[in-house]
Motif scaffolding. Structure first.
Motif, short mmCIF file in Angstrom:
data_model
loop_
_atom_site.label_atom_id
_atom_site.label_comp_id
_atom_site.label_asym_id
_atom_site.label_seq_id
_atom_site.Cartn_x
_atom_site.Cartn_y
_atom_site.Cartn_z
N UNK A 69 0.95 -1.05 -0.28
CA UNK A 69 -0.30 0.00 -0.76
C UNK A 69 1.19 0.95 -0.17
N UNK A 70 0.42 2.53 -0.46
CA UNK A 70 1.53 3.80 -0.35
C UNK A 70 1.06 4.47 0.91
N UNK A 71 1.81 4.68 1.09
CA UNK A 71 2.51 6.29 2.14
C UNK A 71 2.89 7.08 2.12
N UNK A 72 3.00 8.22 3.01
CA UNK A 72 3.72 9.60 3.05
C UNK A 72 5.09 9.09 4.01
N UNK A 73 5.79 9.36 2.84
CA UNK A 73 7.44 9.12 4.26
C UNK A 73 7.55 10.39 3.74
N UNK A 74 8.44 10.76 5.22
CA UNK A 74 9.27 12.11 5.12
C UNK A 74 10.62 12.05 3.54
N UNK A 75 10.92 12.19 2.45
CA UNK A 75 11.60 12.36 2.02
C UNK A 75 12.52 12.77 2.48
N UNK A 76 13.34 13.07 3.57
CA UNK A 76 14.95 13.23 4.13
C UNK A 76 15.07 11.85 4.88
N UNK A 78 14.34 8.82 3.07
CA UNK A 78 13.46 7.71 2.04
C UNK A 78 15.16 6.42 1.84
N UNK A 79 14.83 5.31 2.75
CA UNK A 79 15.41 4.88 2.46
C UNK A 79 16.33 4.23 0.83
N UNK A 80 17.53 3.59 0.75
CA UNK A 80 17.36 3.04 -0.98
C UNK A 80 17.55 2.13 -1.45
N UNK A 81 16.42 1.63 -2.40
CA UNK A 81 16.02 1.12 -3.09
C UNK A 81 14.34 0.88 -2.95
N UNK A 82 13.74 1.77 -2.24
CA UNK A 82 12.34 1.43 -2.08
C UNK A 82 11.31 1.81 -3.96
N UNK A 83 9.83 1.88 -3.52
CA UNK A 83 9.24 1.89 -4.97
C UNK A 83 7.89 3.27 -4.49
N UNK A 84 7.79 3.75 -5.88
CA UNK A 84 7.28 5.16 -5.69
C UNK A 84 6.05 4.46 -6.46
N UNK A 85 5.99 3.07 -7.34
CA UNK A 85 5.05 3.30 -8.29
C UNK A 85 4.66 1.85 -9.03
N UNK A 86 3.51 1.34 -8.76
CA UNK A 86 2.85 0.12 -8.44
C UNK A 86 3.52 -0.82 -9.38
N UNK A 87 3.26 -0.34 -11.39
CA UNK A 87 4.11 -0.72 -12.29
C UNK A 87 6.02 -1.12 -12.00
N UNK A 88 6.19 -0.52 -11.01
CA UNK A 88 7.37 -0.58 -10.61
C UNK A 88 7.98 -1.69 -10.18
N UNK A 89 6.43 -2.59 -8.90
CA UNK A 89 6.96 -3.45 -8.62
C UNK A 89 6.16 -4.87 -9.38
N UNK A 90 5.02 -4.20 -9.75
CA UNK A 90 4.48 -5.20 -10.79
C UNK A 90 4.46 -5.32 -12.55
#
Length: 283
Positions: A69-76, A78-90
Protein backbone atom coordinates in the motif's frame (compact mmCIF):
# COMPACT_ATOMS: atom_id res chain seq x y z
CA UNK A 1 -29.72 69.09 31.21
CA UNK A 2 -26.06 69.94 30.84
CA UNK A 3 -25.26 67.42 33.56
CA UNK A 4 -27.08 64.66 31.69
CA UNK A 5 -25.30 65.59 28.46
CA UNK A 6 -21.98 65.45 30.27
CA UNK A 7 -22.73 62.00 31.70
CA UNK A 8 -23.75 60.67 28.29
CA UNK A 9 -20.54 62.09 26.81
CA UNK A 10 -18.43 60.42 29.50
CA UNK A 11 -20.20 57.08 29.01
CA UNK A 12 -19.67 57.36 25.26
CA UNK A 13 -15.99 58.10 25.67
CA UNK A 14 -15.63 55.13 28.06
CA UNK A 15 -17.38 52.78 25.65
CA UNK A 16 -15.26 54.00 22.75
CA UNK A 17 -12.07 53.44 24.78
CA UNK A 18 -13.21 49.93 25.74
CA UNK A 19 -13.99 49.15 22.13
CA UNK A 20 -10.54 50.32 21.05
CA UNK A 21 -8.91 48.21 23.80
CA UNK A 22 -10.87 45.14 22.81
CA UNK A 23 -10.05 45.70 19.16
CA UNK A 24 -6.34 45.94 19.97
CA UNK A 25 -6.58 42.65 21.89
CA UNK A 26 -8.31 40.91 19.01
CA UNK A 27 -5.80 42.27 16.52
CA UNK A 28 -2.94 41.05 18.73
CA UNK A 29 -4.44 37.55 18.96
CA UNK A 30 -4.95 37.50 15.21
CA UNK A 31 -1.32 38.49 14.62
CA UNK A 32 -0.15 35.76 17.03
CA UNK A 33 -2.26 33.17 15.22
CA UNK A 34 -0.79 34.21 11.88
CA UNK A 35 2.74 33.95 13.33
CA UNK A 36 2.04 30.48 14.69
CA UNK A 37 0.63 29.37 11.34
CA UNK A 38 3.72 30.63 9.53
CA UNK A 39 5.99 28.83 12.01
CA UNK A 40 3.98 25.63 11.57
CA UNK A 41 4.36 25.90 7.80
CA UNK A 42 8.12 26.12 8.17
CA UNK A 43 8.15 22.98 10.35
CA UNK A 44 6.08 20.88 7.95
CA UNK A 45 8.16 17.86 6.80
CA UNK A 46 8.31 17.24 3.09
CA UNK A 47 7.04 13.76 2.21
CA UNK A 48 6.93 11.42 -0.77
CA UNK A 49 4.54 8.57 -1.47
CA UNK A 50 6.22 5.14 -1.32
CA UNK A 51 5.02 1.55 -0.96
CA UNK A 52 5.07 -0.40 2.31
CA UNK A 53 3.86 -3.93 3.05
CA UNK A 54 0.46 -4.55 4.62
CA UNK A 55 1.46 -7.66 6.62
CA UNK A 56 4.51 -9.51 7.89
CA UNK A 57 6.22 -11.34 5.02
CA UNK A 58 8.58 -14.30 5.46
CA UNK A 59 11.37 -15.56 3.25
CA UNK A 60 10.10 -17.47 0.21
CA UNK A 61 6.60 -15.94 0.08
CA UNK A 62 5.18 -14.58 -3.16
CA UNK A 63 4.56 -10.84 -3.20
CA UNK A 64 1.08 -9.83 -4.38
CA UNK A 65 -0.65 -6.48 -4.96
CA UNK A 66 -2.67 -7.01 -1.76
CA UNK A 67 0.60 -7.07 0.20
CA UNK A 68 1.51 -3.43 -0.57
CA UNK A 69 0.00 0.00 0.00
CA UNK A 70 1.02 3.66 -0.43
CA UNK A 71 2.00 5.91 2.50
CA UNK A 72 3.57 9.36 2.90
CA UNK A 73 7.21 8.99 3.93
CA UNK A 74 9.64 11.78 4.96
CA UNK A 75 11.86 12.70 2.02
CA UNK A 76 14.85 13.27 4.28
CA UNK A 77 14.76 9.62 5.44
CA UNK A 78 13.85 7.77 2.25
CA UNK A 79 15.54 4.32 2.27
CA UNK A 80 17.61 3.29 -0.73
CA UNK A 81 15.80 1.00 -3.15
CA UNK A 82 12.22 2.04 -2.28
CA UNK A 83 9.33 1.87 -4.74
CA UNK A 84 7.20 4.86 -5.73
CA UNK A 85 5.08 3.27 -8.48
CA UNK A 86 3.04 0.09 -8.53
CA UNK A 87 4.17 -0.63 -12.08
CA UNK A 88 7.78 -0.77 -10.86
CA UNK A 89 6.83 -3.54 -8.41
CA UNK A 90 4.51 -5.46 -10.74
CA UNK A 91 5.50 -4.76 -14.37
CA UNK A 92 2.65 -5.04 -16.84
CA UNK A 93 4.76 -6.94 -19.39
CA UNK A 94 5.10 -10.04 -17.16
CA UNK A 95 3.00 -12.07 -14.77
CA UNK A 96 5.95 -13.74 -13.05
CA UNK A 97 5.90 -13.19 -9.28
CA UNK A 98 8.46 -11.56 -7.03
CA UNK A 99 9.70 -13.69 -4.09
CA UNK A 100 10.54 -12.31 -0.65
CA UNK A 101 14.25 -12.73 0.12
CA UNK A 102 14.31 -11.46 3.70
CA UNK A 103 11.66 -11.12 6.44
CA UNK A 104 9.72 -7.84 6.17
CA UNK A 105 7.65 -6.47 9.06
CA UNK A 106 4.18 -4.97 8.63
CA UNK A 107 4.27 -1.29 7.48
CA UNK A 108 7.98 -1.58 6.62
CA UNK A 109 9.11 0.05 3.39
CA UNK A 110 9.35 -2.38 0.49
CA UNK A 111 12.91 -2.36 -0.87
CA UNK A 112 14.25 -3.96 -4.03
CA UNK A 113 17.00 -5.71 -2.03
CA UNK A 114 14.37 -7.66 -0.08
CA UNK A 115 12.52 -9.13 -3.08
CA UNK A 116 13.61 -10.87 -6.24
CA UNK A 117 13.12 -9.51 -9.71
CA UNK A 118 9.95 -10.86 -11.39
CA UNK A 119 10.45 -14.58 -12.04
CA UNK A 120 13.90 -14.72 -10.41
CA UNK A 121 14.72 -17.77 -8.28
CA UNK A 122 15.18 -17.10 -4.56
CA UNK A 123 18.09 -19.48 -4.02
CA UNK A 124 20.24 -19.84 -0.93
CA UNK A 125 22.93 -17.61 -2.41
CA UNK A 126 20.60 -14.65 -2.09
CA UNK A 127 20.86 -14.92 1.71
CA UNK A 128 24.65 -14.65 1.78
CA UNK A 129 26.22 -11.28 2.47
CA UNK A 130 29.23 -10.12 0.49
CA UNK A 131 32.33 -12.18 1.38
CA UNK A 132 30.36 -14.87 3.25
CA UNK A 133 30.09 -18.58 2.47
CA UNK A 134 27.51 -21.27 3.27
CA UNK A 135 28.73 -24.24 5.34
CA UNK A 136 26.68 -27.29 6.38
CA UNK A 137 27.01 -28.78 9.88
CA UNK A 138 25.72 -32.27 10.70
CA UNK A 139 23.49 -32.30 13.78
CA UNK A 140 21.15 -34.63 15.65
CA UNK A 141 18.58 -34.28 18.43
CA UNK A 142 21.20 -33.49 21.09
CA UNK A 143 23.65 -31.37 19.09
CA UNK A 144 20.90 -29.52 17.17
CA UNK A 145 19.03 -28.06 20.19
CA UNK A 146 16.23 -30.66 19.98
CA UNK A 147 14.93 -29.42 16.65
CA UNK A 148 14.15 -25.85 17.74
CA UNK A 149 16.55 -24.20 15.27
CA UNK A 150 15.09 -21.89 12.63
CA UNK A 151 16.62 -19.99 9.69
CA UNK A 152 17.57 -16.57 10.99
CA UNK A 153 18.61 -17.85 14.44
CA UNK A 154 22.16 -17.42 15.76
CA UNK A 155 24.14 -20.20 17.42
CA UNK A 156 27.41 -20.78 19.26
CA UNK A 157 29.44 -23.71 17.92
CA UNK A 158 31.32 -26.00 20.36
CA UNK A 159 33.90 -28.66 19.44
CA UNK A 160 34.43 -31.83 21.49
CA UNK A 161 37.41 -34.09 20.83
CA UNK A 162 40.62 -35.54 22.24
CA UNK A 163 43.85 -33.58 22.57
CA UNK A 164 47.30 -34.40 23.94
CA UNK A 165 49.55 -37.44 23.68
CA UNK A 166 50.01 -40.59 25.71
CA UNK A 167 48.78 -40.50 29.32
CA UNK A 168 48.04 -36.76 29.06
CA UNK A 169 45.54 -37.32 26.23
CA UNK A 170 42.05 -36.25 27.32
CA UNK A 171 38.73 -35.09 25.90
CA UNK A 172 37.94 -31.37 25.86
CA UNK A 173 35.03 -29.17 24.77
CA UNK A 174 35.83 -25.72 23.39
CA UNK A 175 33.89 -22.79 21.95
CA UNK A 176 35.20 -22.29 18.40
CA UNK A 177 32.64 -19.91 16.85
CA UNK A 178 30.25 -17.46 18.51
CA UNK A 179 26.89 -16.07 17.33
CA UNK A 180 26.94 -17.66 13.87
CA UNK A 181 23.78 -16.98 11.77
CA UNK A 182 21.74 -19.92 10.42
CA UNK A 183 20.48 -19.52 6.87
CA UNK A 184 18.91 -22.95 6.34
CA UNK A 185 17.72 -26.00 8.27
CA UNK A 186 17.96 -29.20 6.22
CA UNK A 187 16.69 -28.14 2.78
CA UNK A 188 14.52 -25.29 4.03
CA UNK A 189 15.73 -21.69 4.12
CA UNK A 190 12.28 -20.30 4.94
CA UNK A 191 10.13 -20.50 8.05
CA UNK A 192 9.84 -23.92 9.72
CA UNK A 193 6.62 -24.84 11.50
CA UNK A 194 6.94 -26.66 14.82
CA UNK A 195 9.93 -28.56 16.21
CA UNK A 196 11.70 -30.71 13.65
CA UNK A 197 14.78 -32.85 14.15
CA UNK A 198 17.24 -31.65 11.55
CA UNK A 199 20.10 -33.62 10.08
CA UNK A 200 22.05 -30.61 8.87
CA UNK A 201 22.01 -26.88 9.39
CA UNK A 202 23.67 -24.35 7.09
CA UNK A 203 25.50 -21.36 8.54
CA UNK A 204 26.86 -18.19 6.92
CA UNK A 205 30.56 -17.76 7.73
CA UNK A 206 33.68 -16.26 6.18
CA UNK A 207 36.31 -18.47 4.43
CA UNK A 208 38.55 -18.66 7.53
CA UNK A 209 35.62 -19.89 9.60
CA UNK A 210 34.81 -22.46 6.90
CA UNK A 211 38.32 -23.90 7.27
CA UNK A 212 38.03 -23.97 11.08
CA UNK A 213 34.61 -25.65 11.03
CA UNK A 214 35.67 -28.20 8.42
CA UNK A 215 38.74 -29.16 10.47
CA UNK A 216 36.70 -29.31 13.67
CA UNK A 217 33.95 -31.45 12.10
CA UNK A 218 36.49 -33.97 10.75
CA UNK A 219 38.40 -34.33 14.05
CA UNK A 220 35.62 -34.31 16.63
CA UNK A 221 31.94 -33.59 17.34
CA UNK A 222 30.20 -30.24 16.89
CA UNK A 223 27.37 -29.06 19.15
CA UNK A 224 25.20 -25.97 18.76
CA UNK A 225 23.92 -23.64 21.45
CA UNK A 226 21.00 -21.34 20.57
CA UNK A 227 21.63 -17.61 21.16
CA UNK A 228 18.76 -15.45 22.44
CA UNK A 229 17.09 -13.05 20.01
CA UNK A 230 18.11 -9.94 21.96
CA UNK A 231 21.44 -11.23 23.23
CA UNK A 232 24.30 -8.92 22.24
CA UNK A 233 26.79 -9.93 24.97
CA UNK A 234 30.23 -10.66 23.58
CA UNK A 235 31.47 -14.09 24.69
CA UNK A 236 35.13 -14.77 25.38
CA UNK A 237 36.62 -17.03 22.72
CA UNK A 238 38.80 -19.01 25.15
CA UNK A 239 36.01 -21.06 26.75
CA UNK A 240 37.36 -24.60 27.21
CA UNK A 241 36.48 -27.42 29.61
CA UNK A 242 38.30 -30.76 29.99
CA UNK A 243 37.46 -33.84 32.03
CA UNK A 244 39.66 -32.86 34.96
CA UNK A 245 38.10 -29.36 35.16
CA UNK A 246 34.61 -30.85 34.89
CA UNK A 247 35.15 -33.40 37.68
CA UNK A 248 37.43 -31.23 39.80
CA UNK A 249 40.36 -33.65 39.58
CA UNK A 250 43.78 -32.18 40.32
CA UNK A 251 46.58 -33.35 38.11
CA UNK A 252 48.90 -35.72 39.99
CA UNK A 253 52.50 -34.66 40.20
CA UNK A 254 54.72 -37.10 38.35
CA UNK A 255 57.76 -38.51 40.11
CA UNK A 256 61.00 -37.00 38.84
CA UNK A 257 62.90 -39.17 36.43
CA UNK A 258 66.45 -39.87 37.67
CA UNK A 259 68.87 -39.99 34.82
CA UNK A 260 71.10 -43.02 34.87
CA UNK A 261 74.81 -42.38 34.82
CA UNK A 262 76.27 -43.20 31.45
CA UNK A 263 78.94 -45.87 31.48
CA UNK A 264 81.35 -46.29 28.58
CA UNK A 265 83.38 -49.49 28.08
CA UNK A 266 85.79 -51.01 25.67
CA UNK A 267 86.08 -54.69 24.87
CA UNK A 268 89.52 -56.27 25.08
CA UNK A 269 90.90 -59.77 25.08
CA UNK A 270 92.99 -61.24 27.89
CA UNK A 271 94.25 -64.47 26.61
CA UNK A 272 91.25 -66.55 25.73
CA UNK A 273 88.88 -64.27 27.72
CA UNK A 274 87.07 -61.17 26.36
CA UNK A 275 86.38 -58.51 29.01
CA UNK A 276 84.75 -55.01 29.07
CA UNK A 277 86.94 -52.34 30.59
CA UNK A 278 85.45 -48.98 31.71
CA UNK A 279 86.81 -45.89 30.03
CA UNK A 280 85.97 -42.15 30.22
CA UNK A 281 83.03 -41.14 28.00
CA UNK A 282 83.94 -38.67 25.32
CA UNK A 283 80.47 -37.10 25.10
Amino acid sequence: MRMIFGLVLLVGIALAGGAVYLAKGQIGQYKNAIARAEAAKQQIIATEKIFVVTRKLEYGEKLTKDDVRVVDFPKAALPEGHFTELAAIFPENTDKPRIVLRPIEKDEALLDIKVTKPGEDAGLTSRLERGMRAFAISVDVSSGVSGFLRPGDRVDVYWTGRVGNGQSRQEVTKLIESSVPLIAVDQSSGSVEGARIARTVTVAVDPNQVASLAQAQSTGRLSLSLVGAGDDIEIASNIEVNQQDLLGIEEEAQAPVIAKEKVCTIRTRRGAEVVNLPIPCTN
